[in-house]
Write a protein that holds these residues in place. Sequence first.
Motif, short mmCIF file in Angstrom:
data_model
loop_
_atom_site.label_atom_id
_atom_site.label_comp_id
_atom_site.label_asym_id
_atom_site.label_seq_id
_atom_site.Cartn_x
_atom_site.Cartn_y
_atom_site.Cartn_z
N GLU A 222 52.92 33.70 -32.13
CA GLU A 222 53.40 34.57 -31.01
C GLU A 222 54.90 34.16 -30.58
O GLU A 222 54.99 32.78 -30.47
CB GLU A 222 52.61 34.72 -29.97
CG GLU A 222 52.97 35.77 -28.63
CD GLU A 222 52.15 35.66 -27.63
OE1 GLU A 222 52.54 36.28 -26.40
OE2 GLU A 222 51.02 35.15 -27.44
N ARG A 223 55.94 34.86 -30.61
CA ARG A 223 57.05 34.43 -30.35
C ARG A 223 57.39 34.76 -28.51
O ARG A 223 56.90 35.75 -28.18
CB ARG A 223 58.31 35.32 -30.89
CG ARG A 223 58.57 34.43 -32.22
CD ARG A 223 59.87 34.87 -33.08
NE ARG A 223 60.05 34.12 -33.96
CZ ARG A 223 60.90 33.22 -34.19
NH1 ARG A 223 61.52 32.84 -33.12
NH2 ARG A 223 61.18 32.40 -35.14
N LEU A 224 57.91 33.79 -27.86
CA LEU A 224 58.30 33.88 -26.53
C LEU A 224 59.77 33.89 -26.29
O LEU A 224 60.27 32.74 -26.40
CB LEU A 224 57.63 32.90 -25.71
CG LEU A 224 56.12 32.53 -26.01
CD1 LEU A 224 55.53 31.50 -24.89
CD2 LEU A 224 55.14 33.81 -25.64
N GLN A 225 60.29 35.00 -26.07
CA GLN A 225 61.96 35.04 -26.07
C GLN A 225 62.19 34.68 -24.69
O GLN A 225 62.31 35.81 -23.73
CB GLN A 225 62.30 36.31 -26.63
CG GLN A 225 64.01 36.28 -26.61
CD GLN A 225 64.45 37.80 -27.10
OE1 GLN A 225 63.96 38.30 -27.80
NE2 GLN A 225 65.79 37.75 -26.72
N VAL A 226 62.32 33.60 -24.29
CA VAL A 226 62.62 33.25 -22.82
C VAL A 226 63.22 31.77 -22.82
O VAL A 226 63.17 30.95 -23.65
CB VAL A 226 61.27 33.25 -22.16
CG1 VAL A 226 60.26 31.94 -22.59
CG2 VAL A 226 61.22 32.90 -20.53
N ASP A 227 64.07 31.52 -21.67
CA ASP A 227 64.54 30.08 -21.74
C ASP A 227 63.59 29.24 -21.13
O ASP A 227 62.70 29.36 -20.37
CB ASP A 227 65.74 30.21 -20.59
CG ASP A 227 66.58 28.92 -20.48
OD1 ASP A 227 66.05 27.80 -20.61
OD2 ASP A 227 67.87 29.18 -20.70
#
Length: 461
Positions: A222-227
């Motif tokens: 799972e990819r988490l696009q977050v800083d």
Amino acid sequence: PEPGRCAHFVPRKRRFCRMIPAPGRRFCGEHGHEEEQNDRKRIPCPLDPKHTVYEDQLQKHLKKCNSREKPKPVYFVQDINAGLKDVSEIPEKQVPLSSLSIEELQNLITRLKKASNGLELHLKEQILSHQALQEALSDPKNGESAFKHLKQQASILGNMERLHLLGPGKCFVEFGAGRGKLSHWVDVALENVESVQFLLVERATTRFKVDGKHKRRDSIFERLQVDIQHLCLNKVPILEKKKLPVVGIGKHLCGAATDLALRCLVESYTTCCDGKDEEPAQKRCRAAQTEVAPHKSAGNESTTEDQKPVAGIVIALCCHHKCDWTHYVGREFFKSVGLGPVEFHYFQRMSSWATCGIQETTSKASTSEDSEAQTNDTEEHEHTLSRTASASDTLQGILSVEERKELGCLCKRLIDHGRIEYLQQQGYKAALQYYTEAAVSLENVLLTAVPNPSVIPEPTI
């Protein structure tokens, strides 16, 4: 222009635009204003001036523009891992290193050497490999650049195996994942292991991802696009549901991102979102105020089972010149040796001196066939280092190249030791080691940490 392509010439790239225009048009939508149809005016997009839009279609465009603010994911908690920002601690104006007098520079070097007295500066070599990468390492189709990346990834996996972190029932969180290659190789190494989860944390959209290579049914990606600064792992649905022990990994995690990742793992993953009404950010701030004291009680509260919430940390360090005092986890260590934000500012700039010799390597690499892939691979930051080792920072004529390199390495070790002490205070056994040769990467130091009950072969630094 090529047949069927836009007729706009791009001076900066010395070629025609390669976009495909609509049927019957000579220019693509971005350069359509050059056809002067109906005197329609194109203006820069207010959300991202890198592209333009027809003025009469602005409102329609703003609703679908890729640069528009998107809804925040459930695991987004503002500044959860940022650290305390005491504005009074930070000087309003930072004086450039090149503006220091010889006396001020010598005084700074004296303080650096005094603060480094007693620290273990000669790191142990743990240059390992792993069977999962042997086929790729022996493939002649891989060029020199790819071979260097593979050697680093193999050593990281070898060190993970040495610390018994490659096993079932874990969630591997790759910080600064980029194309996701490190997670990919961990997945290959665990091909016969069940119940493995992967979370790939990357704040930017990434091209040339290797996610499509993950074919195993038992592993979940799972990819988490977050800083990382705003990532609350406890709110990630898969961790909230399964409460898996986490292994934090990263290859060349750039500057302050390392500090953010450490806080994300050993503080916010344990303390945030425990079901109380208090805001997580407030809870995080209260926890940060006591960062000097060991968090044994907090660790025991969150580990009613036999295993710790964070099973281990394996991060290849990078870009100390991009560290930030407000995010740095070793502030208390710096204060304990009589240093503060001003000295930290100079030391993190001086840390780039350790890689002064990378300029020649970088210029050669830029002409290779892999240059495009390297540009898009956010997990490798060495090309950034050469820009910091400019004449303005190295104070040429005052210090020799060898002296600068030695001082730069000293700055890196001092900054890293603050991270080691922070992890020790949080209940971890932490260590630094060389995980690859300098000829492979000048950023060749690996930070490892496991909970105190575990056994680490080498002494803690």
